[in-house]
Design a protein around this motif. Sequence first.
Motif, PDB file in Angstrom:
ATOM      1  N   VAL A 164      37.342  82.044  84.333  1.00 19.29           N
ATOM      2  CA  VAL A 164      36.504  83.237  84.422  1.00 19.29           C
ATOM      3  C   VAL A 164      35.151  82.913  83.788  1.00 19.29           C
ATOM      4  CG1 VAL A 164      36.367  85.706  83.994  1.00 19.29           C
ATOM      5  CG2 VAL A 164      38.616  84.598  84.169  1.00 19.29           C
ATOM      6  N   GLY A 165      34.122  82.907  84.617  1.00 20.30           N
ATOM      7  CA  GLY A 165      32.785  82.492  84.183  1.00 20.30           C
ATOM      8  C   GLY A 165      32.410  81.225  84.917  1.00 20.30           C
ATOM      9  N   ARG A 166      31.191  81.187  85.444  1.00 17.35           N
ATOM     10  CA  ARG A 166      30.826  80.025  86.286  1.00 17.35           C
ATOM     11  C   ARG A 166      29.620  79.269  85.755  1.00 17.35           C
ATOM     12  NH1 ARG A 166      28.519  83.192  91.736  1.00 17.35           N
ATOM     13  NH2 ARG A 166      28.057  85.120  90.629  1.00 17.35           N
ATOM     14  N   SER A 167      29.437  79.264  84.434  1.00 16.07           N
ATOM     15  CA  SER A 167      28.287  78.564  83.861  1.00 16.07           C
ATOM     16  C   SER A 167      28.445  77.059  84.033  1.00 16.07           C
ATOM     17  CB  SER A 167      28.151  78.881  82.378  1.00 16.07           C
ATOM     18  OG  SER A 167      29.090  78.135  81.636  1.00 16.07           O
ATOM     19  N   LEU A 168      27.319  76.351  83.880  1.00 19.93           N
ATOM     20  CA  LEU A 168      27.346  74.893  83.993  1.00 19.93           C
ATOM     21  C   LEU A 168      27.806  74.229  82.706  1.00 19.93           C
ATOM     22  CD1 LEU A 168      24.209  73.978  86.080  1.00 19.93           C
ATOM     23  CD2 LEU A 168      26.607  73.596  86.651  1.00 19.93           C
ATOM     24  N   VAL A 169      27.864  74.961  81.606  1.00 22.88           N
ATOM     25  CA  VAL A 169      28.345  74.358  80.368  1.00 22.88           C
ATOM     26  C   VAL A 169      29.859  74.488  80.213  1.00 22.88           C
ATOM     27  CG1 VAL A 169      26.217  74.369  79.025  1.00 22.88           C
ATOM     28  CG2 VAL A 169      27.636  76.416  79.076  1.00 22.88           C
ATOM     29  N   ILE A 170      30.459  75.497  80.851  1.00 22.69           N
ATOM     30  CA  ILE A 170      31.911  75.619  80.728  1.00 22.69           C
ATOM     31  C   ILE A 170      32.600  75.895  82.069  1.00 22.69           C
ATOM     32  CG2 ILE A 170      33.817  76.667  79.471  1.00 22.69           C
ATOM     33  CD1 ILE A 170      31.751  77.681  77.442  1.00 22.69           C
ATOM     34  N   GLY A 171      32.316  77.030  82.660  1.00 23.27           N
ATOM     35  CA  GLY A 171      33.097  77.487  83.807  1.00 23.27           C
ATOM     36  C   GLY A 171      33.224  76.464  84.934  1.00 23.27           C
ATOM     37  N   THR A 184      45.504  74.071  90.839  1.00 23.99           N
ATOM     38  CA  THR A 184      44.867  74.845  91.898  1.00 23.99           C
ATOM     39  C   THR A 184      44.020  75.910  91.215  1.00 23.99           C
ATOM     40  OG1 THR A 184      46.704  74.447  93.395  1.00 23.99           O
ATOM     41  CG2 THR A 184      45.280  76.338  93.890  1.00 23.99           C
ATOM     42  N   VAL A 185      42.704  75.744  91.320  1.00 21.17           N
ATOM     43  CA  VAL A 185      41.792  76.524  90.480  1.00 21.17           C
ATOM     44  C   VAL A 185      41.106  77.636  91.265  1.00 21.17           C
ATOM     45  CG1 VAL A 185      39.799  76.419  88.930  1.00 21.17           C
ATOM     46  CG2 VAL A 185      41.347  74.446  89.108  1.00 21.17           C
ATOM     47  N   THR A 186      41.097  78.832  90.680  1.00 18.14           N
ATOM     48  CA  THR A 186      40.296  79.933  91.208  1.00 18.14           C
ATOM     49  C   THR A 186      39.167  80.190  90.224  1.00 18.14           C
ATOM     50  OG1 THR A 186      42.211  80.928  92.280  1.00 18.14           O
ATOM     51  CG2 THR A 186      40.311  82.346  91.925  1.00 18.14           C
ATOM     52  N   LEU A 187      37.936  80.125  90.749  1.00 18.86           N
ATOM     53  CA  LEU A 187      36.761  80.294  89.896  1.00 18.86           C
ATOM     54  C   LEU A 187      36.252  81.731  90.033  1.00 18.86           C
ATOM     55  CD1 LEU A 187      34.774  79.031  87.959  1.00 18.86           C
ATOM     56  CD2 LEU A 187      33.657  77.907  89.872  1.00 18.86           C
ATOM     57  N   CYS A 188      36.455  82.518  88.961  1.00 15.15           N
ATOM     58  CA  CYS A 188      36.077  83.937  88.972  1.00 15.15           C
ATOM     59  C   CYS A 188      34.750  84.134  88.246  1.00 15.15           C
ATOM     60  CB  CYS A 188      37.141  84.770  88.265  1.00 15.15           C
ATOM     61  SG  CYS A 188      38.800  84.538  88.924  1.00 15.15           S
ATOM     62  N   HIS A 189      34.102  85.244  88.535  1.00 14.03           N
ATOM     63  CA  HIS A 189      32.788  85.495  87.936  1.00 14.03           C
ATOM     64  C   HIS A 189      32.476  86.981  88.024  1.00 14.03           C
ATOM     65  CE1 HIS A 189      31.765  85.444  92.174  1.00 14.03           C
ATOM     66  NE2 HIS A 189      32.322  84.252  92.256  1.00 14.03           N
ATOM     67  N   SER A 190      31.247  87.310  87.672  1.00 18.94           N
ATOM     68  CA  SER A 190      30.866  88.722  87.586  1.00 18.94           C
ATOM     69  C   SER A 190      30.986  89.457  88.914  1.00 18.94           C
ATOM     70  CB  SER A 190      29.423  88.825  87.083  1.00 18.94           C
ATOM     71  OG  SER A 190      28.578  88.053  87.917  1.00 18.94           O
ATOM     72  N   ARG A 191      30.977  88.731  90.019  1.00 18.18           N
ATOM     73  CA  ARG A 191      31.069  89.374  91.329  1.00 18.18           C
ATOM     74  C   ARG A 191      32.482  89.353  91.892  1.00 18.18           C
ATOM     75  NH1 ARG A 191      25.897  89.474  93.740  1.00 18.18           N
ATOM     76  NH2 ARG A 191      26.900  90.519  95.479  1.00 18.18           N
ATOM     77  N   THR A 192      33.429  88.866  91.101  1.00 23.08           N
ATOM     78  CA  THR A 192      34.829  88.868  91.554  1.00 23.08           C
ATOM     79  C   THR A 192      35.339  90.304  91.622  1.00 23.08           C
ATOM     80  OG1 THR A 192      35.271  86.670  90.685  1.00 23.08           O
ATOM     81  CG2 THR A 192      37.157  88.128  90.915  1.00 23.08           C
ATOM     82  N   ASP A 193      36.006  90.598  92.720  1.00 24.63           N
ATOM     83  CA  ASP A 193      36.396  91.974  93.002  1.00 24.63           C
ATOM     84  C   ASP A 193      37.447  92.486  92.010  1.00 24.63           C
ATOM     85  OD1 ASP A 193      36.375  94.337  94.502  1.00 24.63           O
ATOM     86  OD2 ASP A 193      38.241  93.734  95.468  1.00 24.63           O
ATOM     87  N   ALA A 208      35.535  82.273  79.764  1.00 22.83           N
ATOM     88  CA  ALA A 208      34.251  81.702  79.340  1.00 22.83           C
ATOM     89  C   ALA A 208      33.110  82.571  79.843  1.00 22.83           C
ATOM     90  CB  ALA A 208      34.115  80.277  79.867  1.00 22.83           C
ATOM     91  N   THR A 209      33.131  83.838  79.409  1.00 26.71           N
ATOM     92  CA  THR A 209      32.099  84.771  79.874  1.00 26.71           C
ATOM     93  C   THR A 209      31.190  85.244  78.752  1.00 26.71           C
ATOM     94  OG1 THR A 209      33.530  86.693  79.513  1.00 26.71           O
ATOM     95  CG2 THR A 209      33.625  85.644  81.686  1.00 26.71           C
TER      96      THR A 209
END
Lengths: 286, 286
Positions: A164-171, A184-193, A208-209
């Motif tokens: 959770v979080g798609r930054s370049l330093v962690i997510g 098997t990775v799902t990359l979630c972020h602020s626009r995840t439903d 990592a938000t």
Amino acid sequence: MPKLLLGKPVIDAIATELSPRVAALAERGAVPTLAIVRVGERPDDMSYERTALKRAESLGIAVRRVTLPADASQTQLMNAIAQVNDDESIHGCLMFRPLPSHLDEQAACDALDSRKDVDGAGLGSLARVFSGRGNGFAPCTAAACLEVLDHYGIEVAGKRAAVVGRSLVIGRPVAMLLMERHATVTLCHSRTDDVAAAMRDADIVVLATGRARAYGAKCFRPGQTVLDVGINFDAAGVMCGDADFDAACDALGDEGAITPVPRGIGGVTTSVLMKHVVEAAEGVVE
Amino acid sequence: MPKLLLGKPVIDAIATELSPRVAALAERGAVPTLAIVRVGERPDDMSYERTALKRAESLGIAVRRVTLPADASQTQLMNAIAQVNDDESIHGCLMFRPLPSHLDEQAACDALDSRKDVDGAGLGSLARVFSGRGNGFAPCTAAACLEVLDHYGIEVAGKRAAVVGRSLVIGRPVAMLLMERHATVTLCHSRTDDVAAAMRDADIVVLATGRARAYGAKCFRPGQTVLDVGINFDAAGVMCGDADFDAACDALGDEGAITPVPRGIGGVTTSVLMKHVVEAAEGVVE
């Protein structure tokens, strides 16, 4: 109560692993050396610098401090990085970020020799994390997540992970490191439903938000492993993670596991930095 | 029956979009120019070269063929790439892969100037796809997936996407392109525990494994959009995708959408290559 994945045992294990490697370098006349580039005197940077100095000293790693005034010019900064690149006695370099806003941070990161980029800040390191090719290192916090999983014997291959979080330093980098290890990775972020549903679906959750205690009971289920990378301060000034820790513990149950904040991932990051410096030194010392 | 996402209308739309851009370059005295580096005479390469030549001609894009014998040395290859880099009249370069096994393909890819790397083969392009920084282009097939979604007005932001296959030419880059457009992406691969479940969970599925008709009824549900990037030949020599097309169509129903194979993504890739060449030319022509 889930198992607490404390950082201290991981830090100790990394120290034990590095000790003979540092000794082997010493036999060849080399002291692994980290340059720390700091612009100005931000309290966060000063505090982390003290931690890094202490950790380095305990491991037999030398630190060279390169300090520039808060109003340093881009040219001064680029010259400092060029000197780090040219100095064969320096094996790794950490530059504190964010830089003062008048400076071009990306240009500075990308100017650092990838082989010395021990915190994975530049394009070369990012390319390596994404592709497995070339030179460079993963950002230390992302790599620290894998160190914790490995230390506690938590299986990654074939598991479902939600980052959770798609930054370049962690997510983004931790997503790639988990994928490289066959999760098997799902990359979630602020626009995840429906981030709670995505988190519940996973075996391993990386938060990592930077949102204090934002993920509560409905985001977790029994038996999950939760790595909370957030370092936040609540309204009362108390340090906390991205997870609502008490609610998460209730939901994870006895079969679950979670890194607390503080005493979790944070300190491991510094040890990973030192490990990268040793790796960098091993890469060039003959 | 789901909607068929045919490549032809996308190809035509790209041509319509590029036409005034090529004309504007011509007014400034520049013809967008693609170099095609081919080592040996593999039938696949020869066939794609013919397609590219025709497509380029129809769009007013020049093609410079750089051909080397199948037994070319690494030095010959690197010299050819250096010449492409130095030649200001060449804006983009496609090098056919795989190269003969005696050659270092990665070194060749990474030697190409990122600004001319119109098929996203080198480290600079990969870093850009991962980080959004620096120079370079996404691999054309990955970018073609987004062109198809955009052309048919399929919403990406906030949707769940499953990408099956983690190669650097399609899987990983298309995952990043979808994430950049705010999809929540799950990257599946050969070690994924229940790929059918991961696929059914998604709104958009990208298949990029090269396994002929391997994904059947249980992998799909009504209303999904399926982009089938696979170009395979079955035992009878019939071209087919990664999806079991008939079974997928049944499962997707009238509300679903799917790219057929052939007549789907494949041809769009060539148009994206040309679009990248025009973009590269626009980046350098004053």
